[in-house]
Design a protein around this motif. Structure first.
Motif, PDB file in Angstrom:
ATOM      1  N   PRO A 103      10.583  26.899 -13.729  1.00 27.90           N
ATOM      2  CA  PRO A 103       9.415  27.800 -13.733  1.00 27.90           C
ATOM      3  C   PRO A 103       8.184  27.120 -13.157  1.00 27.90           C
ATOM      4  CG  PRO A 103       9.968  27.067 -15.957  1.00 27.90           C
ATOM      5  CD  PRO A 103      11.087  26.617 -15.083  1.00 27.90           C
ATOM      6  N   HIS A 104       7.556  27.790 -12.212  1.00 27.22           N
ATOM      7  CA  HIS A 104       6.371  27.251 -11.541  1.00 27.22           C
ATOM      8  C   HIS A 104       5.178  27.370 -12.482  1.00 27.22           C
ATOM      9  CE1 HIS A 104       3.500  26.277  -8.480  1.00 27.22           C
ATOM     10  NE2 HIS A 104       4.392  26.333  -7.501  1.00 27.22           N
ATOM     11  N   PRO A 105       4.541  26.249 -12.852  1.00 30.69           N
ATOM     12  CA  PRO A 105       3.471  26.318 -13.859  1.00 30.69           C
ATOM     13  C   PRO A 105       2.210  27.024 -13.376  1.00 30.69           C
ATOM     14  CG  PRO A 105       3.674  24.099 -12.967  1.00 30.69           C
ATOM     15  CD  PRO A 105       4.834  24.872 -12.432  1.00 30.69           C
ATOM     16  N   THR A 106       2.023  27.179 -12.077  1.00 27.08           N
ATOM     17  CA  THR A 106       0.819  27.836 -11.564  1.00 27.08           C
ATOM     18  C   THR A 106       1.139  29.139 -10.837  1.00 27.08           C
ATOM     19  OG1 THR A 106       0.899  26.567  -9.488  1.00 27.08           O
ATOM     20  CG2 THR A 106      -0.366  25.629 -11.321  1.00 27.08           C
ATOM     21  N   ASP A 107       2.357  29.643 -11.003  1.00 23.90           N
ATOM     22  CA  ASP A 107       2.744  30.886 -10.340  1.00 23.90           C
ATOM     23  C   ASP A 107       3.462  31.809 -11.325  1.00 23.90           C
ATOM     24  OD1 ASP A 107       2.999  32.716  -8.289  1.00 23.90           O
ATOM     25  OD2 ASP A 107       4.825  31.828  -7.476  1.00 23.90           O
ATOM     26  N   ARG A 108       2.875  31.944 -12.524  1.00 24.41           N
ATOM     27  CA  ARG A 108       3.371  32.869 -13.550  1.00 24.41           C
ATOM     28  C   ARG A 108       4.830  32.614 -13.920  1.00 24.41           C
ATOM     29  NH1 ARG A 108       1.900  38.345 -10.648  1.00 24.41           N
ATOM     30  NH2 ARG A 108       2.581  37.072  -8.892  1.00 24.41           N
ATOM     31  N   GLY A 109       5.223  31.367 -13.881  1.00 24.44           N
ATOM     32  CA  GLY A 109       6.569  31.012 -14.325  1.00 24.44           C
ATOM     33  C   GLY A 109       7.680  31.393 -13.371  1.00 24.44           C
ATOM     34  N   LYS A 110       7.356  31.782 -12.161  1.00 17.09           N
ATOM     35  CA  LYS A 110       8.402  32.102 -11.193  1.00 17.09           C
ATOM     36  C   LYS A 110       9.129  30.830 -10.757  1.00 17.09           C
ATOM     37  CE  LYS A 110       5.943  36.112  -9.300  1.00 17.09           C
ATOM     38  NZ  LYS A 110       5.356  36.730  -8.079  1.00 17.09           N
ATOM     39  N   GLY A 111      10.311  31.006 -10.159  1.00 15.55           N
ATOM     40  CA  GLY A 111      11.094  29.849  -9.752  1.00 15.55           C
ATOM     41  C   GLY A 111      10.369  29.009  -8.717  1.00 15.55           C
ATOM     42  N   GLY A 112      10.388  27.704  -8.926  1.00 17.36           N
ATOM     43  CA  GLY A 112       9.722  26.794  -8.001  1.00 17.36           C
ATOM     44  C   GLY A 112      10.412  25.449  -7.952  1.00 17.36           C
ATOM     45  N   VAL A 113      10.057  24.672  -6.959  1.00 19.69           N
ATOM     46  CA  VAL A 113      10.642  23.354  -6.759  1.00 19.69           C
ATOM     47  C   VAL A 113       9.518  22.373  -6.472  1.00 19.69           C
ATOM     48  CG1 VAL A 113      10.968  23.649  -4.260  1.00 19.69           C
ATOM     49  CG2 VAL A 113      12.475  22.096  -5.525  1.00 19.69           C
ATOM     50  N   LYS A 114       9.750  21.120  -6.805  1.00 17.86           N
ATOM     51  CA  LYS A 114       8.751  20.082  -6.572  1.00 17.86           C
ATOM     52  C   LYS A 114       9.379  18.975  -5.717  1.00 17.86           C
ATOM     53  CE  LYS A 114       5.821  19.126  -9.786  1.00 17.86           C
ATOM     54  NZ  LYS A 114       5.193  18.669 -11.043  1.00 17.86           N
ATOM     55  N   ARG A 115       8.675  18.609  -4.642  1.00 19.92           N
ATOM     56  CA  ARG A 115       9.111  17.519  -3.764  1.00 19.92           C
ATOM     57  C   ARG A 115       8.311  16.269  -4.090  1.00 19.92           C
ATOM     58  NH1 ARG A 115       7.989  21.319   0.420  1.00 19.92           N
ATOM     59  NH2 ARG A 115       6.333  19.921   1.111  1.00 19.92           N
ATOM     60  N   HIS A 116       9.008  15.210  -4.455  1.00 19.08           N
ATOM     61  CA  HIS A 116       8.382  13.925  -4.742  1.00 19.08           C
ATOM     62  C   HIS A 116       8.588  13.019  -3.529  1.00 19.08           C
ATOM     63  CE1 HIS A 116       8.307  15.008  -9.107  1.00 19.08           C
ATOM     64  NE2 HIS A 116       9.393  15.674  -8.745  1.00 19.08           N
ATOM     65  N   VAL A 117       7.506  12.428  -3.031  1.00 16.56           N
ATOM     66  CA  VAL A 117       7.570  11.639  -1.800  1.00 16.56           C
ATOM     67  C   VAL A 117       6.909  10.286  -2.028  1.00 16.56           C
ATOM     68  CG1 VAL A 117       6.945  11.520   0.644  1.00 16.56           C
ATOM     69  CG2 VAL A 117       7.494  13.731  -0.396  1.00 16.56           C
ATOM     70  N   LEU A 118       7.585   9.237  -1.569  1.00 17.92           N
ATOM     71  CA  LEU A 118       7.011   7.888  -1.546  1.00 17.92           C
ATOM     72  C   LEU A 118       6.878   7.482  -0.084  1.00 17.92           C
ATOM     73  CD1 LEU A 118       6.146   5.283  -3.077  1.00 17.92           C
ATOM     74  CD2 LEU A 118       8.531   4.520  -2.880  1.00 17.92           C
ATOM     75  N   ALA A 119       5.659   7.148   0.339  1.00 18.98           N
ATOM     76  CA  ALA A 119       5.392   6.761   1.723  1.00 18.98           C
ATOM     77  C   ALA A 119       4.931   5.316   1.776  1.00 18.98           C
ATOM     78  CB  ALA A 119       4.330   7.676   2.331  1.00 18.98           C
ATOM     79  N   GLY A 146       0.799  -1.217   0.000  1.00 15.59           N
ATOM     80  CA  GLY A 146       0.000   0.000   0.000  1.00 15.59           C
ATOM     81  C   GLY A 146       0.830   1.265   0.000  1.00 15.59           C
ATOM     82  N   GLN A 147       1.976   1.272  -0.689  1.00 19.67           N
ATOM     83  CA  GLN A 147       2.793   2.480  -0.783  1.00 19.67           C
ATOM     84  C   GLN A 147       2.063   3.538  -1.610  1.00 19.67           C
ATOM     85  OE1 GLN A 147       6.856   1.511  -2.041  1.00 19.67           O
ATOM     86  NE2 GLN A 147       6.572  -0.545  -1.237  1.00 19.67           N
ATOM     87  N   CYS A 148       2.363   4.800  -1.317  1.00 18.65           N
ATOM     88  CA  CYS A 148       1.708   5.912  -1.996  1.00 18.65           C
ATOM     89  C   CYS A 148       2.753   6.898  -2.498  1.00 18.65           C
ATOM     90  CB  CYS A 148       0.742   6.629  -1.058  1.00 18.65           C
ATOM     91  SG  CYS A 148      -0.644   5.620  -0.514  1.00 18.65           S
ATOM     92  N   LEU A 149       2.552   7.388  -3.700  1.00 19.94           N
ATOM     93  CA  LEU A 149       3.478   8.301  -4.354  1.00 19.94           C
ATOM     94  C   LEU A 149       2.764   9.599  -4.675  1.00 19.94           C
ATOM     95  CD1 LEU A 149       6.321   8.635  -5.703  1.00 19.94           C
ATOM     96  CD2 LEU A 149       5.307   7.658  -7.775  1.00 19.94           C
ATOM     97  N   ASP A 150       3.411  10.720  -4.362  1.00 21.80           N
ATOM     98  CA  ASP A 150       2.782  12.007  -4.638  1.00 21.80           C
ATOM     99  C   ASP A 150       3.866  13.075  -4.721  1.00 21.80           C
ATOM    100  OD1 ASP A 150       0.785  13.754  -5.207  1.00 21.80           O
ATOM    101  OD2 ASP A 150      -0.072  13.839  -3.188  1.00 21.80           O
ATOM    102  N   ALA A 151       3.491  14.255  -5.204  1.00 20.45           N
ATOM    103  CA  ALA A 151       4.424  15.372  -5.322  1.00 20.45           C
ATOM    104  C   ALA A 151       3.691  16.664  -5.003  1.00 20.45           C
ATOM    105  CB  ALA A 151       5.012  15.440  -6.732  1.00 20.45           C
ATOM    106  N   CYS A 152       4.429  17.657  -4.530  1.00 16.85           N
ATOM    107  CA  CYS A 152       3.850  18.977  -4.290  1.00 16.85           C
ATOM    108  C   CYS A 152       4.874  20.039  -4.673  1.00 16.85           C
ATOM    109  CB  CYS A 152       3.417  19.141  -2.835  1.00 16.85           C
ATOM    110  SG  CYS A 152       4.771  19.201  -1.654  1.00 16.85           S
ATOM    111  N   GLN A 153       4.368  21.205  -5.000  1.00 17.61           N
ATOM    112  CA  GLN A 153       5.215  22.304  -5.458  1.00 17.61           C
ATOM    113  C   GLN A 153       5.318  23.379  -4.394  1.00 17.61           C
ATOM    114  OE1 GLN A 153       3.030  23.456  -8.909  1.00 17.61           O
ATOM    115  NE2 GLN A 153       3.825  21.830 -10.202  1.00 17.61           N
ATOM    116  N   THR A 154       6.446  24.074  -4.388  1.00 17.17           N
ATOM    117  CA  THR A 154       6.632  25.206  -3.501  1.00 17.17           C
ATOM    118  C   THR A 154       7.518  26.231  -4.188  1.00 17.17           C
ATOM    119  OG1 THR A 154       7.226  25.864  -1.247  1.00 17.17           O
ATOM    120  CG2 THR A 154       8.677  24.298  -2.337  1.00 17.17           C
ATOM    121  N   LYS A 155       7.541  27.437  -3.670  1.00 17.17           N
ATOM    122  CA  LYS A 155       8.289  28.514  -4.292  1.00 17.17           C
ATOM    123  C   LYS A 155       9.780  28.393  -3.987  1.00 17.17           C
ATOM    124  CE  LYS A 155       4.442  31.808  -4.049  1.00 17.17           C
ATOM    125  NZ  LYS A 155       4.007  33.138  -3.561  1.00 17.17           N
ATOM    126  N   ALA A 156      10.591  28.895  -4.905  1.00 16.80           N
ATOM    127  CA  ALA A 156      12.037  28.975  -4.727  1.00 16.80           C
ATOM    128  C   ALA A 156      12.488  30.336  -5.256  1.00 16.80           C
ATOM    129  CB  ALA A 156      12.741  27.833  -5.454  1.00 16.80           C
TER     130      ALA A 156
END
Length: 270
Positions: free
Chosen positions: A119-135, A100-110
């Motif tokens: 470029p952040h796709p939902t923040d007018r192309g400003k710098g962003g980072v994405k964290r990918h997590v497997l639990a 029952g492992q789960c995989l997901d990702a979330c974005q945050t500003k950089a």
């Protein structure tokens, strides 16, 4: 100083054996080396409050000294080792649930840019980072990866299992662990890749999961990784990435992973 932003003494007991030896030599001059324990507590305080290094309370040490020690320990892999040691202990005790492992990702500003920023796709192309997590099935983080915000989940699936610091137990008989993810991962190539890795694949949208898989009392499977991400957000330094070096940001992330794992193992209450 708020006690919630400082680890318990047991935290230090778990970390101290992992620290590299202090540099020494007959030609070494200058002030005496600052206390390792104080430097670690200061670093933990920055992770919890999200404050900038220069705003660090002087009682925890000079900002430049704390940051230099942080760089030294990051280079030595101290924080990832701490996370790994917690997973190893739970694995030895049979307390990691690999099904029952789960995989997901979330974005945050950089806002300062740097390595692994896009470029952040939902923040007018400003710098962003994405964290990918497997639990794993209890919500404990067993794999993390950091990419630019413009990296699609489908292209980064291989990076997260590659970052798992411990190996799962060998499969017995026809057993195959399940891996659940949302529709962002629903590509035929990903299904084949996860199947090659020995997973039973569940790639359904929230509505599809409710309609097709819900017996009475059933809850959506992805809630465990969503809870893991919510736990990360308690550490305010992870909400916005201020580190230009991706290794430094990953070090903060590894310490947050370690905190989650060690709390579960009851080795300390930090």
């Amino acid at each position: 100083m708020h006690a919630d932003f400082l680890p318990s003494p047991a935290v230090w007991s778990a970390v101290e054996p992992l620290l590299p030896d202090a540099p020494s030599g007959p030609g070494r001059r200058g002030r005496p080396r600052a206390c390792d324990r104080q430097m670690f507590f200061a670093r933990y305080y920055v992770l919890g409050t999200g404050m900038q290094w220069k705003a660090l309370p002087r009682c925890l040490g000079a900002a430049a000294t704390v940051h230099d020690r942080f760089q030294e320990w990051t280079l030595a892999g101290v924080f990832k080792q701490r996370w790994t040691s917690g997973l190893v202990q739970l694995q030895a005790e049979g307390r990691l649930d690999w099904d029952g492992q789960c995989l997901d990702a979330c974005q945050t500003k950089a806002p300062l840019g740097g390595e692994a920023v896009g470029p952040h796709p939902t923040d007018r192309g400003k710098g962003g980072v994405k964290r990918h997590v497997l639990a794993e099935a209890q919500g404990l983080p067993i794999g993390v990866a950091v990419t630019g915000a413009n990296a699609h989940e489908v292209t980064q699936v291989h990076a997260v299992p590659d970052a798992i610091p411990v190996l799962p137990p060998p499969a017995e008989g026809d057993f195959a662990p399940g891996c659940c993810a949302d529709k962002g991962y629903a590509a035929e190539a990903i299904r084949r890749l996860l199947a090659q890795w020995g997973y039973r694949v569940h790639l359904l949208g929230r509505g599809e999961e409710a309609d097709k898989c819900r017996p009475p009392g059933y809850r959506a499977r992805r809630w465990v990784v969503e809870r893991t991400r919510a736990r990360f957000h308690r550490f305010r330094r992870l909400l916005i990435r201020w580190e230009k070096k991706v290794a430094n940001y990953e070090a903060f992330l590894h310490l947050a992973c370690a905190n989650t794992v060690w709390r579960h193992s009851l080795l300390f209450l930090g």
